[in-house]
Scaffold this active site. Structure first.
Site, PDB file in Angstrom:
ATOM      1  N   GLY A 237      12.528  -7.091  24.506  1.00  7.68           N
ATOM      2  CA  GLY A 237      12.842  -7.362  25.908  1.00  7.68           C
ATOM      3  C   GLY A 237      12.151  -6.375  26.815  1.00  7.68           C
ATOM      4  CB  SER A 238      12.856  -5.508  30.308  1.00 10.56           C
ATOM      5  OG  SER A 238      14.151  -4.957  30.243  1.00 10.56           O
ATOM      6  N   GLY A 242      15.447  -1.947  27.377  1.00 11.35           N
ATOM      7  CA  GLY A 242      15.254  -1.341  26.065  1.00 11.35           C
ATOM      8  C   GLY A 242      15.447   0.164  26.126  1.00 11.35           C
ATOM      9  CD  GLU A 261       7.699  -6.715  20.979  1.00  8.08           C
ATOM     10  OE1 GLU A 261       7.307  -6.490  22.138  1.00  8.08           O
ATOM     11  OE2 GLU A 261       7.854  -7.834  20.490  1.00  8.08           O
ATOM     12  CB  CYS A 298       5.396  -8.999  23.813  1.00 12.51           C
ATOM     13  SG  CYS A 298       5.712  -9.898  22.324  1.00 12.51           S
TER      14      CYS A 298
HETATM   15  P1  NAP Z   1      15.983  -7.739  29.212  1.00 13.27           P
HETATM   16  O1  NAP Z   1      16.403  -7.775  30.610  1.00 13.27           O
HETATM   17  O2  NAP Z   1      15.498  -6.448  28.678  1.00 13.27           O
HETATM   18  O3  NAP Z   1      17.228  -8.234  28.342  1.00 13.27           O
HETATM   19  C1  NAP Z   1      17.168  -8.341  26.935  1.00 13.27           C
HETATM   20  C2  NAP Z   1      18.573  -8.216  26.372  1.00 13.27           C
HETATM   21  O4  NAP Z   1      19.038  -6.872  26.541  1.00 13.27           O
HETATM   22  C3  NAP Z   1      19.583  -9.105  27.066  1.00 13.27           C
HETATM   23  O5  NAP Z   1      20.494  -9.546  26.099  1.00 13.27           O
HETATM   24  C4  NAP Z   1      20.245  -8.156  28.044  1.00 13.27           C
HETATM   25  O6  NAP Z   1      21.567  -8.498  28.334  1.00 13.27           O
HETATM   26  C5  NAP Z   1      20.231  -6.851  27.287  1.00 13.27           C
HETATM   27  N1  NAP Z   1      20.180  -5.696  28.183  1.00 13.27           N
HETATM   28  C6  NAP Z   1      19.143  -5.383  29.010  1.00 13.27           C
HETATM   29  N2  NAP Z   1      19.413  -4.232  29.657  1.00 13.27           N
HETATM   30  C7  NAP Z   1      20.629  -3.825  29.242  1.00 13.27           C
HETATM   31  C8  NAP Z   1      21.440  -2.695  29.548  1.00 13.27           C
HETATM   32  N3  NAP Z   1      21.049  -1.772  30.423  1.00 13.27           N
HETATM   33  N4  NAP Z   1      22.631  -2.591  28.942  1.00 13.27           N
HETATM   34  C9  NAP Z   1      23.035  -3.528  28.061  1.00 13.27           C
HETATM   35  N5  NAP Z   1      22.323  -4.619  27.733  1.00 13.27           N
HETATM   36  C10 NAP Z   1      21.117  -4.767  28.299  1.00 13.27           C
HETATM   37  O7  NAP Z   1      14.845  -8.796  28.904  1.00 13.27           O
HETATM   38  P2  NAP Z   1      14.755 -10.377  29.241  1.00 13.27           P
HETATM   39  O8  NAP Z   1      16.041 -10.880  29.762  1.00 13.27           O
HETATM   40  O9  NAP Z   1      14.213 -10.987  28.047  1.00 13.27           O
HETATM   41  O10 NAP Z   1      13.637 -10.543  30.343  1.00 13.27           O
HETATM   42  C11 NAP Z   1      13.474  -9.748  31.427  1.00 13.27           C
HETATM   43  C12 NAP Z   1      12.146  -9.026  31.352  1.00 13.27           C
HETATM   44  O11 NAP Z   1      11.925  -8.523  30.020  1.00 13.27           O
HETATM   45  C13 NAP Z   1      10.926  -9.844  31.593  1.00 13.27           C
HETATM   46  O12 NAP Z   1      10.645 -10.031  32.939  1.00 13.27           O
HETATM   47  C14 NAP Z   1       9.870  -9.026  30.897  1.00 13.27           C
HETATM   48  O13 NAP Z   1       9.408  -8.003  31.715  1.00 13.27           O
HETATM   49  C15 NAP Z   1      10.557  -8.420  29.749  1.00 13.27           C
HETATM   50  N6  NAP Z   1      10.284  -9.030  28.433  1.00 13.27           N
HETATM   51  C16 NAP Z   1       9.370  -8.455  27.649  1.00 13.27           C
HETATM   52  C17 NAP Z   1       9.127  -8.960  26.396  1.00 13.27           C
HETATM   53  C18 NAP Z   1       8.144  -8.329  25.505  1.00 13.27           C
HETATM   54  O14 NAP Z   1       8.007  -8.774  24.389  1.00 13.27           O
HETATM   55  N7  NAP Z   1       7.470  -7.293  25.911  1.00 13.27           N
HETATM   56  C19 NAP Z   1       9.816 -10.061  25.933  1.00 13.27           C
HETATM   57  C20 NAP Z   1      10.778 -10.636  26.760  1.00 13.27           C
HETATM   58  C21 NAP Z   1      11.008 -10.090  27.995  1.00 13.27           C
HETATM   59  P3  NAP Z   1      21.923  -9.237  29.724  1.00 13.27           P
HETATM   60  O15 NAP Z   1      21.286 -10.581  29.615  1.00 13.27           O
HETATM   61  O16 NAP Z   1      23.397  -9.266  29.696  1.00 13.27           O
HETATM   62  O17 NAP Z   1      21.341  -8.401  30.805  1.00 13.27           O
END
Ligand code: NAP
Length: 502
Positions: A237-238, A242, A261, A298
């Site tokens: 994720g982000s 992360g 990742e 990613c």
């Molecule tokens: P995300 O916001 O990082 O969320 C991924 C997971 O982590 C979700 O289940 C989220 O829960 C949880 N989470 C995030 N921050 C948290 C925190 N501070 N405390 C507890 N749990 C937390 O990623 P996303 O929803 O997939 O997408 C958002 C952004 O992630 C994208 O715009 C992109 O920049 C990035 N992304 C990158 C990749 C990569 O491979 N590099 C892949 C996917 C996404 P909640 O839903 O409850 O917030």
């Protein structure tokens, strides 16, 4: 398609008091129970109880479970594709292909553990007559670490989600899994959890081996990584999310590894001869890689580094033309679409950046963006090296090859670095390679990094911020290492050693 809207906790479908609605790209929104920290505790306790049997199960038993999961997923294939398309907006062919990848990696892990190489078994025979001290009988083997938490990724609803690579690697190793499903695709997640439930029942494994907790607030993810019975975390994720969870893992009374990742701009270096010989093909290939899946990979190659001159100008003109022809695409969530627009704006407004094409989209839609800057401007502004998740390309025109080397040295950690080279570029490529291999988990030539092979040789990881553990990969058989630890058995009687070590 029978959805309950519930969590799968230690063999039971349960719901709580709070609910959330899914937000599909099309089709009906559905109601799901939102997870709570109390559910995390139930799942983690059950996972620890399951470890007592599952952690000591035979490799054949675990391989049978993995293969049964693939059968159960395929048996629900049409329903998974249908709801997966609705929830993510991804096309049918992508969902079908991703299911193939998902069952393929489960089968690969089944084969991998059957072969037994991953156990790293080593033996130092006792030397009772050695002077001045005898050597004891010493044996080493990798053992599973215990319950693992997995955060499903938004951008791969199958291959990096409920039964994705992290879950497959953990189950193969002998670790029970607690998955936090991603809110972007709860229905897809539930159908896959139903497949895992059926497989666990058919293979008669402890019900605590697998739990899925849906959605929920930040408390849920925080409780999961902080639960004392969880031994490691797999996350895609982000960078912000992360890093926050990584910090929580490090701050625990007993810290645990967090395998995140995160972000990567996946730079691509176009060397002079290759650029001169095939600017047009490189530009159209790059545009295709940048916009595949609305750029939500990613490994999206967001940065192209070229030496300024007429060939670079031709490359940029061709890329612009190819990107202009790309149809509007649907992004995974409203939030990701908004993050894409604001990230693209951040690039557009940065000093020294020329706007070649700005996204014209709203709501959950995406059209590509293309920007250009100089090597000097790029080196002066670290924002230009940050990931923007979506179909955006930034061309960096460096003054000469020396500045190309300087840009390479200034890169943050990456999942991939790409070289486009012809035979006359070999000497320059040879100078770049030692720099790039320090920056990335995978270095490739004359291709695009978007496709990630699931194999023994794949590394999908890299130095921070690409990942939080530069020694690990989240794709390929080596990813099982994340959920193992070496144990040395000294003078342990043969008949009580783990069966794999006798
Ligand atoms: P995300 O916001 O990082 O969320 C991924 C997971 O982590 C979700 O289940 C989220 O829960 C949880 N989470 C995030 N921050 C948290 C925190 N501070 N405390 C507890 N749990 C937390 O990623 P996303 O929803 O997939 O997408 C958002 C952004 O992630 C994208 O715009 C992109 O920049 C990035 N992304 C990158 C990749 C990569 O491979 N590099 C892949 C996917 C996404 P909640 O839903 O409850 O917030």
């Amino acid at each position: 398609m029978m959805l309950t809207g519930k969590h799968y906790l230690a063999g039971h479908w349960v719901s709580g008091d709070t609910r959330f609605m899914s937000a599909p790209a099309f089709g009906p929104a559905r109601e799901f129970s939102a997870g709570t920290p109390a559910m995390v505790d139930t799942a983690a306790q059950a996972a620890e109880a399951a470890f007592e049997s599952y952690g000591y199960s035979s490799r054949a038993e675990r391989a049978a479970l993995l293969r049964r999961i693939t059968d159960e997923i395929d048996a629900r294939g049409d329903a998974i594709t249908e709801i997966g398309c609705q929830e993510t907006g991804l096309p049918q062919a992508r969902l079908i292909g991703e299911r193939g990848r998902t069952v393929g990696q489960l089968r690969l892990f089944a084969q991998h553990i059957e072969s037994g190489d991953y156990l790293d078994r080593k033996y130092d025979a006792a030397l009772p007559d050695r002077a001045p001290l005898p050597r004891p009988d010493l044996r080493l083997m990798q053992r599973p670490i215990g319950p693992v938490a997995v955060f499903g990724a938004s951008n791969f609803p199958l291959a990096f989600s409920v039964a994705g690579g992290d879950t497959a690697a953990a189950l193969a190793a002998g670790c029970p899994v607690v998955v936090k499903g991603h809110e972007a695709h709860p229905g897809t997640g539930e159908l896959v959890a139903q497949a895992i439930e059926a497989a666990c029942k058919a293979c008669d494994v402890h019900p605590g081996v697998f739990s899925l907790i849906q959605g929920g607030s930040r408390d849920l993810g925080q409780a999961l990584v902080q639960h004392p019975l969880i031994r490691a975390v797999g996350f895609t994720g982000s960078l912000g999310g992360g890093r926050a969870l990584f910090d929580l893992c490090a701050q625990r009374p007993e810290p645990i590894p967090f395998f995140g990742e995160l972000g990567s701009v996946n730079p691509m270096f176009l060397l002079p001869q290759a650029l001169s010989a095939r600017a047009s093909a490189l530009a159209s290939g790059w545009a295709g890689a940048l916009t595949m899946g609305a750029g939500q990979f990613c490994t999206n190659p967001g940065l192209a580094i070229v030496i300024a001159g007429p060939d670079a100008d031709a490359f940029v003109a061709e890329a612009r033309q190819a990107l202009a022809a790309v149809a509007t695409q649907t992004m995974l969530t409203d939030g990701i679409a908004e993050a894409y627009r604001s990230g693209a704006r951040r690039l557009q407004q940065a000093d020294g950046v020329q706007d070649l094409m700005s996204t014209q989209c709203s709501l959950r839609e995406a059209t590509p963006s293309l920007y250009e800057t100089t090597g000097t401007a790029w080196l002066a502004n670290e924002v230009l090296g940050e990931e923007v998740f979506g179909p955006v390309g930034l061309v960096v025109k460096v003054a000469d090859f020396n500045q190309m080397l300087t840009v390479a040295r200034a890169l943050q950690g990456q999942l991939t670095c790409t070289l486009q080279l012809d035979s006359a570029d070999r000497a320059q490529a040879q100078r770049l390679l030692p720099i790039l291999e320090r920056k990335a988990g995978r270095v490739l030539a004359n291709g695009f990094p978007t496709g990630v092979e699931v194999s023994d040789t794949m590394v999908h990881g890299g130095p921070y911020p690409a990942s939080t553990n530069f020694g690990a990969t989240s794709v390929g058989t080596l990813s099982i290492r994340r959920f193992l630890r070496p144990v040395c058995y000294q003078n342990i009687p043969l008949d009580i050693l783990p069966a794999d070590l006798r």
